[in-house]
Scaffold this motif. Structure first.
Motif, mmCIF file in Angstrom:
data_model
loop_
_atom_site.group_PDB
_atom_site.id
_atom_site.type_symbol
_atom_site.label_atom_id
_atom_site.label_comp_id
_atom_site.label_asym_id
_atom_site.label_seq_id
_atom_site.Cartn_x
_atom_site.Cartn_y
_atom_site.Cartn_z
ATOM 1 N N ALA A 1 -6.422 2.701 2.133
ATOM 2 C CA ALA A 1 -6.589 3.753 1.132
ATOM 3 C C ALA A 1 -5.264 4.302 0.606
ATOM 4 O O ALA A 1 -5.270 5.215 -0.228
ATOM 5 N N ASN A 2 -4.157 3.776 1.093
ATOM 6 C CA ASN A 2 -2.851 4.279 0.653
ATOM 7 C C ASN A 2 -2.072 3.239 -0.153
ATOM 8 O O ASN A 2 -0.857 3.357 -0.325
ATOM 9 N N ARG A 3 -2.767 2.245 -0.674
ATOM 10 C CA ARG A 3 -2.079 1.183 -1.399
ATOM 11 C C ARG A 3 -1.737 1.576 -2.841
ATOM 12 O O ARG A 3 -1.072 0.814 -3.544
ATOM 13 N N TRP A 4 -2.242 2.703 -3.263
ATOM 14 C CA TRP A 4 -1.959 3.181 -4.626
ATOM 15 C C TRP A 4 -2.098 4.687 -4.618
ATOM 16 O O TRP A 4 -2.769 5.264 -3.762
ATOM 17 N N PHE A 5 -1.424 5.368 -5.572
ATOM 18 C CA PHE A 5 -1.557 6.808 -5.711
ATOM 19 C C PHE A 5 -1.236 7.498 -4.388
ATOM 20 O O PHE A 5 -1.927 8.399 -3.935
ATOM 21 N N SER A 6 -0.128 7.073 -3.762
ATOM 22 C CA SER A 6 0.232 7.622 -2.457
ATOM 23 C C SER A 6 1.741 7.672 -2.283
ATOM 24 O O SER A 6 2.486 6.917 -2.924
ATOM 25 N N VAL A 7 2.184 8.563 -1.416
ATOM 26 C CA VAL A 7 3.602 8.643 -1.081
ATOM 27 C C VAL A 7 4.043 7.371 -0.362
ATOM 28 O O VAL A 7 5.154 6.869 -0.590
ATOM 29 N N ASP A 8 3.179 6.832 0.478
ATOM 30 C CA ASP A 8 3.513 5.602 1.209
ATOM 31 C C ASP A 8 3.860 4.469 0.248
ATOM 32 O O ASP A 8 4.819 3.711 0.470
ATOM 33 N N ALA A 9 3.074 4.326 -0.818
ATOM 34 C CA ALA A 9 3.306 3.248 -1.785
ATOM 35 C C ALA A 9 4.584 3.474 -2.579
ATOM 36 O O ALA A 9 5.233 2.513 -3.006
ATOM 37 N N LYS A 10 4.953 4.727 -2.782
ATOM 38 C CA LYS A 10 6.216 5.020 -3.479
ATOM 39 C C LYS A 10 7.415 4.713 -2.586
ATOM 40 O O LYS A 10 8.429 4.188 -3.038
ATOM 41 N N ILE A 11 7.285 5.063 -1.306
ATOM 42 C CA ILE A 11 8.389 4.818 -0.376
ATOM 43 C C ILE A 11 8.552 3.328 -0.107
ATOM 44 O O ILE A 11 9.670 2.813 -0.012
ATOM 45 N N ASN A 12 7.436 2.634 0.014
ATOM 46 C CA ASN A 12 7.450 1.209 0.338
ATOM 47 C C ASN A 12 6.703 0.428 -0.749
ATOM 48 O O ASN A 12 5.485 0.211 -0.645
ATOM 49 N N PRO A 13 7.385 -0.019 -1.789
ATOM 50 C CA PRO A 13 6.736 -0.727 -2.905
ATOM 51 C C PRO A 13 5.988 -1.987 -2.467
ATOM 52 O O PRO A 13 5.034 -2.402 -3.132
ATOM 53 N N LYS A 14 6.383 -2.582 -1.331
ATOM 54 C CA LYS A 14 5.679 -3.776 -0.857
ATOM 55 C C LYS A 14 4.236 -3.460 -0.447
ATOM 56 O O LYS A 14 3.375 -4.340 -0.419
ATOM 57 N N LEU A 15 3.998 -2.191 -0.118
ATOM 58 C CA LEU A 15 2.660 -1.770 0.279
ATOM 59 C C LEU A 15 1.729 -1.646 -0.925
ATOM 60 O O LEU A 15 0.513 -1.781 -0.805
ATOM 61 N N LYS A 16 2.304 -1.435 -2.080
ATOM 62 C CA LYS A 16 1.526 -1.142 -3.283
ATOM 63 C C LYS A 16 0.650 -2.331 -3.669
ATOM 64 O O LYS A 16 1.097 -3.463 -3.736
ATOM 65 N N ASN A 17 -0.629 -2.019 -3.916
ATOM 66 C CA ASN A 17 -1.592 -3.068 -4.259
ATOM 67 C C ASN A 17 -2.741 -2.421 -5.028
ATOM 68 O O ASN A 17 -3.313 -1.438 -4.555
ATOM 69 N N PRO A 18 -3.096 -2.936 -6.205
ATOM 70 C CA PRO A 18 -4.169 -2.315 -6.992
ATOM 71 C C PRO A 18 -5.574 -2.740 -6.575
ATOM 72 O O PRO A 18 -6.554 -2.309 -7.182
ATOM 73 N N SER A 19 -5.689 -3.596 -5.538
ATOM 74 C CA SER A 19 -7.001 -4.140 -5.187
ATOM 75 C C SER A 19 -7.323 -3.922 -3.719
ATOM 76 O O SER A 19 -6.466 -3.538 -2.918
ATOM 77 N N MET A 20 -8.567 -4.221 -3.396
ATOM 78 C CA MET A 20 -9.053 -4.162 -2.025
ATOM 79 C C MET A 20 -10.216 -5.137 -1.906
ATOM 80 O O MET A 20 -10.851 -5.489 -2.908
ATOM 81 N N PRO A 21 -10.564 -5.589 -0.706
ATOM 82 C CA PRO A 21 -11.736 -6.466 -0.545
ATOM 83 C C PRO A 21 -13.024 -5.680 -0.759
ATOM 84 O O PRO A 21 -13.100 -4.490 -0.453
#
Length: 445
Positions: free
Chosen positions: A126-146
């Motif tokens: 739930a933190n792959r987008w619209f999150s501080v985690d995704a801003k800090i770690n761009p590799k975590l960023k993902n617009p999709s989910m299963p």
């Protein structure tokens, strides 16, 4: 199966729900402090009636709970922001589970639903987008989910609503007498108090509640009825919030709509800068079998627990056995009286025991109608007397009425409850059989 479960879909509904859910659980934690709930329910009473088997949680029962709930609120804010999401969500899930298991006298279905959702959300991306985690770690960023992520959440919601509807299919609800009883205490409400006492309103509440719970998920799943279902949901849950004051549950329920609306609509309304995911790849993870097994077992329990009362002797409305964890929401009102006697096994001396000094007001009210609480009280009294060097038997005389019916004896007064073993999986024979007329209303003279 692979395409159904593991096709990648846009994750905007999940990340938006994470933000709302984080705000709500933070509100629940901070609100519990500021409304006095922590003090009145968890700190002030000498004994809180924890879930049986979790007595060690009683050690939490002191002023440290203010710090405990403050930390929970902070973790909730972190979940909302998507900061250290996994750690924050797991921490909140553990802490809320302990709170839930610590006391049973303040019973609310949303406490249980919160616990389930906290654990489910802890394992979702739930933190792959619209999150501080995704801003800090761009590799975590993902617009999709299963897709299975969405299916798990929708299925959990569907179970809650369906069982809530099925549980209402009993005489006192179908003839609107239970809604009438619920509304009888709302006569002093500003503007609507008098209206809530009308018979036609009681009938509307009875059948609106039953059919809403039964049909809201199908309405939301079908595109043609989705907006109608959403409008009805807003009205229904805001009405419940205003009338029953049930905390964050109505707003959490409204937020469930995020699982049903299309990513295009959610993007347009909430995150216009988010890139929509449309590729639709099927990515089967190495842990596929483990994932299916875990959620298969989980949902087997979720489907099985609410019907377990059918395997207990007698009526759940009378015995309470199988009531908890079953989505039996606002189905009955119970009142009772309780007298406790102790008998010294050495001298044979029998005396009345003032148990109220062991309990807070809420606990003292709850123990009069719930057999598991009576059993726990008997064990507590036996322990207290043992510390004084006495070996005592504990007897209880209880009268109970259901839905403002006639008072009837509830507990066998000749059974030493302190000597009884508790079983989660079979009927307690010291609960007297339900009288045939136990739900009949007393005649007016």
């Amino acid at each position: 199966m692979n395409k159904f479960l593991f096709k990648q879909i846009d994750n905007i509904g999940l990340v938006l729900f994470r933000a709302v859910f984080g705000l709500l659980i933070a509100t629940e934690a901070f609100g519990a402090i500021f409304t006095g709930w922590v003090h009145d329910v968890l700190i002030e009473p000498p004994f809180t009636f924890n879930f049986i088997g979790f007595d060690f949680l009683q050690y939490l029962q002191n002023d440290i709970l203010y710090i405990y709930f403050t930390l929970m609120g902070i973790f909730g804010i972190f979940v909302m922001l998507g900061y250290k999401y996994r750690l924050s969500m797991v921490a909140y899930a553990i802490m809320w589970t302990c709170v839930y298991l610590l006391q049973k006298s303040s019973y609310n279905n949303h406490y249980y639903l919160m616990m389930l959702l906290c654990w489910i959300m802890a394992f979702l991306p739930a933190n792959r987008w619209f999150s501080v985690d995704a801003k800090i770690n761009p590799k975590l960023k993902n617009p999709s989910m299963p897709r299975w992520v969405l299916l798990v959440l929708i299925f959990q919601v569907w179970i809650v609503y369906t069982y809530a509807s099925v549980a209402k299919m009993y005489p006192d609800w179908l003839d609107a007498s239970m809604p009438a009883l619920l509304m009888s205490s709302k006569s002093d409400f500003w503007l609507v108090g008098e209206l809530l006492q009308k018979s036609w309103v009681h009938w509307c509440i009875a059948y609106t509640g039953l059919f809403f719970d039964l049909l809201i998920v199908p309405l939301m799943l079908w595109k043609r009825t989705r907006m109608l279902g959403f409008i009805i949901s807003i009205f229904f849950h805001l009405f419940n919030s205003f009338i029953f004051h049930i905390g964050i549950f109505p707003y959490m329920s409204i937020a469930f709509a995020l699982f049903f609306f299309s990513p295009e609509i959610l993007q347009k309304r909430f995150l216009p800068k988010k890139k929509l995911y449309t590729k639709g790849e099927v990515i089967v993870p190495n842990y596929k079998n483990a994932l299916i097994a875990v959620f298969g077992i989980y949902f087997a329990f979720q489907i099985g627990l609410p019907v377990r009362h059918w395997f207990f002797k007698d009526d759940v409305l009378w015995t309470e056995e199988g009531h908890r964890l079953s989505w039996r929401m606002m189905l009955r009102s119970k009142n009772g009286s309780l007298t406790v006697w102790i008998k010294d096994k050495e001298t044979g001396e029998k005396s009345r025991y003032n148990y109220s000094e062991l309990l807070g007001n809420k606990q003292a009210g709850a123990v009069k109608t719930k057999p598991d609480l009576m059993w726990q009280l008997a064990q507590k009294i036996k322990t207290i007397e043992a510390e004084k060097g006495k070996n005592v038997a504990v007897y209880m005389e209880s009268m109970v009425r259901v839905n403002d019916g006639i008072y009837h004896p509830f507990i066998d007064p000749n059974v030493d409850l302190a000597a009884e073993e508790w079983s989660h999986f079979k009927h307690s024979e010291w609960i007297l059989p339900s009288p045939e007329d136990y739900n009949e209303k007393p005649t007016e003279e």
